[in-house]
Design an enzyme around this catalytic site. Structure first.
Site, PDB file in Angstrom:
ATOM      1  N   CYS A  60     -25.853 -15.622  -4.303  1.00 51.35           N
ATOM      2  CA  CYS A  60     -25.340 -14.256  -4.364  1.00 51.35           C
ATOM      3  C   CYS A  60     -26.165 -13.491  -5.401  1.00 51.35           C
ATOM      4  O   CYS A  60     -27.236 -13.916  -5.787  1.00 51.35           O
ATOM      5  CB  CYS A  60     -23.845 -14.221  -4.671  1.00 51.35           C
ATOM      6  SG  CYS A  60     -23.344 -14.942  -6.238  1.00 51.35           S
ATOM      7  N   ARG A  93       0.843  -1.193   0.000  1.00 54.66           N
ATOM      8  CA  ARG A  93       0.000   0.000   0.000  1.00 54.66           C
ATOM      9  C   ARG A  93       0.883   1.250   0.000  1.00 54.66           C
ATOM     10  O   ARG A  93       1.251   1.758   1.068  1.00 54.66           O
ATOM     11  CB  ARG A  93      -0.952  -0.004   1.191  1.00 54.66           C
ATOM     12  CG  ARG A  93      -1.898  -1.209   1.206  1.00 54.66           C
ATOM     13  CD  ARG A  93      -3.021  -1.022   2.202  1.00 54.66           C
ATOM     14  NE  ARG A  93      -3.867   0.106   1.852  1.00 54.66           N
ATOM     15  CZ  ARG A  93      -4.816   0.086   0.927  1.00 54.66           C
ATOM     16  NH1 ARG A  93      -5.054  -1.012   0.232  1.00 54.66           N
ATOM     17  NH2 ARG A  93      -5.536   1.162   0.675  1.00 54.66           N
ATOM     18  N   CYS A 114     -17.948 -30.348  -2.669  1.00 53.49           N
ATOM     19  CA  CYS A 114     -18.493 -29.343  -1.745  1.00 53.49           C
ATOM     20  C   CYS A 114     -19.828 -29.796  -1.161  1.00 53.49           C
ATOM     21  O   CYS A 114     -20.097 -29.601   0.029  1.00 53.49           O
ATOM     22  CB  CYS A 114     -18.685 -28.013  -2.458  1.00 53.49           C
ATOM     23  SG  CYS A 114     -17.150 -27.197  -2.963  1.00 53.49           S
ATOM     24  N   CYS A 128     -22.097 -11.985   1.860  1.00 56.45           N
ATOM     25  CA  CYS A 128     -22.494 -12.603   0.592  1.00 56.45           C
ATOM     26  C   CYS A 128     -21.602 -13.785   0.242  1.00 56.45           C
ATOM     27  O   CYS A 128     -22.056 -14.765  -0.353  1.00 56.45           O
ATOM     28  CB  CYS A 128     -22.486 -11.568  -0.524  1.00 56.45           C
ATOM     29  SG  CYS A 128     -20.882 -10.808  -0.867  1.00 56.45           S
ATOM     30  N   ASP A 164     -19.246  -6.339  -7.575  1.00 57.81           N
ATOM     31  CA  ASP A 164     -18.069  -5.488  -7.496  1.00 57.81           C
ATOM     32  C   ASP A 164     -16.814  -6.195  -8.015  1.00 57.81           C
ATOM     33  O   ASP A 164     -15.913  -5.568  -8.559  1.00 57.81           O
ATOM     34  CB  ASP A 164     -17.871  -5.065  -6.030  1.00 57.81           C
ATOM     35  CG  ASP A 164     -16.713  -4.110  -5.846  1.00 57.81           C
ATOM     36  OD1 ASP A 164     -16.550  -3.222  -6.700  1.00 57.81           O
ATOM     37  OD2 ASP A 164     -15.988  -4.242  -4.853  1.00 57.81           O
TER      38      ASP A 164
END
Length: 432
Positions: free
Chosen positions: A312, A160, A369, A306, A328
């Site tokens: 979602c 950063r 899963c 989410c 996003d």
């Protein structure tokens, strides 16, 4: 997402393109607003958004013009019938727009909000441009601030830094103190990458005991090679590595992920170490969204995040030019739903393509899963991270799977006591 952005994910209800605006309860969605596109005064290598300038052909100085801003606010409020409507302002770095832009925002929100409706605002910032005027404004209008910080100076400055390569850590610390002085609530938003993942206690203790954060959000840094040009689920499935093999780790030759991505095993170790320190010292004092989310889901409540919900698709993104995308993290041409100048927000948020996008999270899960004992805590995590194959070779497994399993197994020793305490507290609050 910040804490105000987290919400139960429910099945979406479609409505015809020309149907009247919904009048009943239940129509809620959330959008990340990018009023300045990808423009930022920092140059973080791991940023998943800086490359949008090239990918989307953004101008050098993108900005949501006043007419479009008003249209967004009007439609966004109109399309929802919940008591609360949450606006989340991101970038790039949204504070580059200046205070006057956000004064217009709150004025327009006041103009268009419905009777009995509450408007909330979140601002995600790197903190380097905040000053006393900003802090006073944020306090006055009840903004919740997401303040990016990756831990102590050496770890934070690893990725950063400014466009010129200068440190930003001191400015972030100063921003946190400024917000505290003005009584502005903030969430420490920490990107857990390949480097700081190896020092979990140093990171957590800095954020809570030195930065002073009472709310913390940890986000795993997972970026596939070529993320700047290839959309999620559009990668070459034939090249996806099997979980646990060298290519499924950062730094390996021909790795599926970037060098700065967190290793799956390190993600699990990081969360487990932080959990132990949090539970021993800060339980009930510090809000860590991922931890409180797993407690809620263990009680059979809806997911608050989410990424761990069964479905979602109710967290979208809108660009500075009005283009709307499915998520996003899916701001790619393949996931563009339309533009608010041409199509109403509600029609895009509840459209057939967006419903398909939302249900695909569950419907494309591999059998590995579906047979997992932690399925209802994870639901395959975020689809953007489904970069590897199961041990049997089935594609679509989440890259973080080994780490997530490690974490979920680790916390089982504490969960019975926590669940008993929370259940008792809920009964008392209900008068039972």
């Amino acid at each position: 997402m910040t804490q105000r952005q987290t919400q139960a994910i429910v099945m979406m209800k479609a409505r015809p393109e020309q149907a009247p605006r919904p009048a009943g309860a239940g129509y809620r969605f959330h959008a990340m607003v990018k009023p300045i596109g990808s423009l930022c005064n920092l140059d973080c290598p791991y940023c998943y958004y800086l490359h949008k300038e090239t990918l989307l052909g953004q101008p050098k100085q993108p900005r949501m013009v006043d007419q479009l801003l008003e249209e967004h606010i009007r439609q966004y409020i109109e399309a929802q019938t919940g008591e609360e409507v949450v606006f989340s302002w991101q970038g790039g770095e949204p504070t580059i727009l200046g205070l006057e832009f956000f004064r217009k925002v709150v004025a327009l929100q006041a103009r268009y909000k419905k009777p009995g409706q509450r408007i909330e605002n979140d601002l995600q910032t790197n903190g380097t441009l905040l000053d006393a005027d900003w802090a006073a404004f944020l306090r006055q209008h009840g903004f919740l601030v997401g303040l990016s910080c990756d831990g102590p100076k050496a770890l934070h400055d690893r990725y950063r830094f400014t466009k010129g390569g200068a440190s930003t850590h001191d400015k972030v610390v100063a921003a946190a103190k400024l917000l505290q002085q003005h009584g502005v609530p903030f969430v420490a938003m920490c990107v857990v990458n390949r480097e700081n993942a190896k020092q979990p206690l140093e990171v957590y203790r800095f954020l809570t005991r030195e930065l002073g954060a009472k709310r913390v959000q940890f986000m795993s840094c997972v970026e596939p090679q070529g993320f700047d040009s290839v959309a999620p689920q559009h990668w070459d499935r034939d090249r996806l590595p099997v979980v646990g093999t060298p290519r499924a780790s950062p730094g390996a030759e021909d790795s599926i992920v970037t060098d700065w991505s967190v290793a799956a095993e390190d993600w699990g170790s990081f969360l487990s170490a932080v959990w132990d320190d949090w539970y021993a010292h800060d339980y009930g004092k510090v809000h860590i969204d991922l931890f409180e989310n797993v407690v809620a889901q263990s009680l059979g409540m809806p997911a608050q995040r989410c990424v761990t919900a069964e479905f979602c698709g109710k967290a979208l993104a809108v660009e500075h030019n009005g283009d709307v995308f499915s998520c996003d993290h899916y701001v790619y041409p393949e996931y563009r739903l339309g533009n608010i100048a041409d199509t109403h927000w509600g029609d895009m948020a509840y459209s057939a393509p967006q419903q398909k996008f939302g249900f695909a999270k569950r419907d494309t899960l591999p059998e590995y899963c579906r047979q997992c004992s932690y399925l209802k805590l994870c639901w395959g995590e975020c689809p953007k991270n489904r970069l590897v194959r199961t041990p049997s070779g089935e594609p679509g497994l989440n890259y973080l799977c080994p780490g997530l399993k490690h974490f979920y197994a680790h916390i089982q020793r504490d969960m019975p006591k926590i669940l008993q305490q929370v259940s008792a507290s809920l009964r008392r609050s209900r008068g039972g």
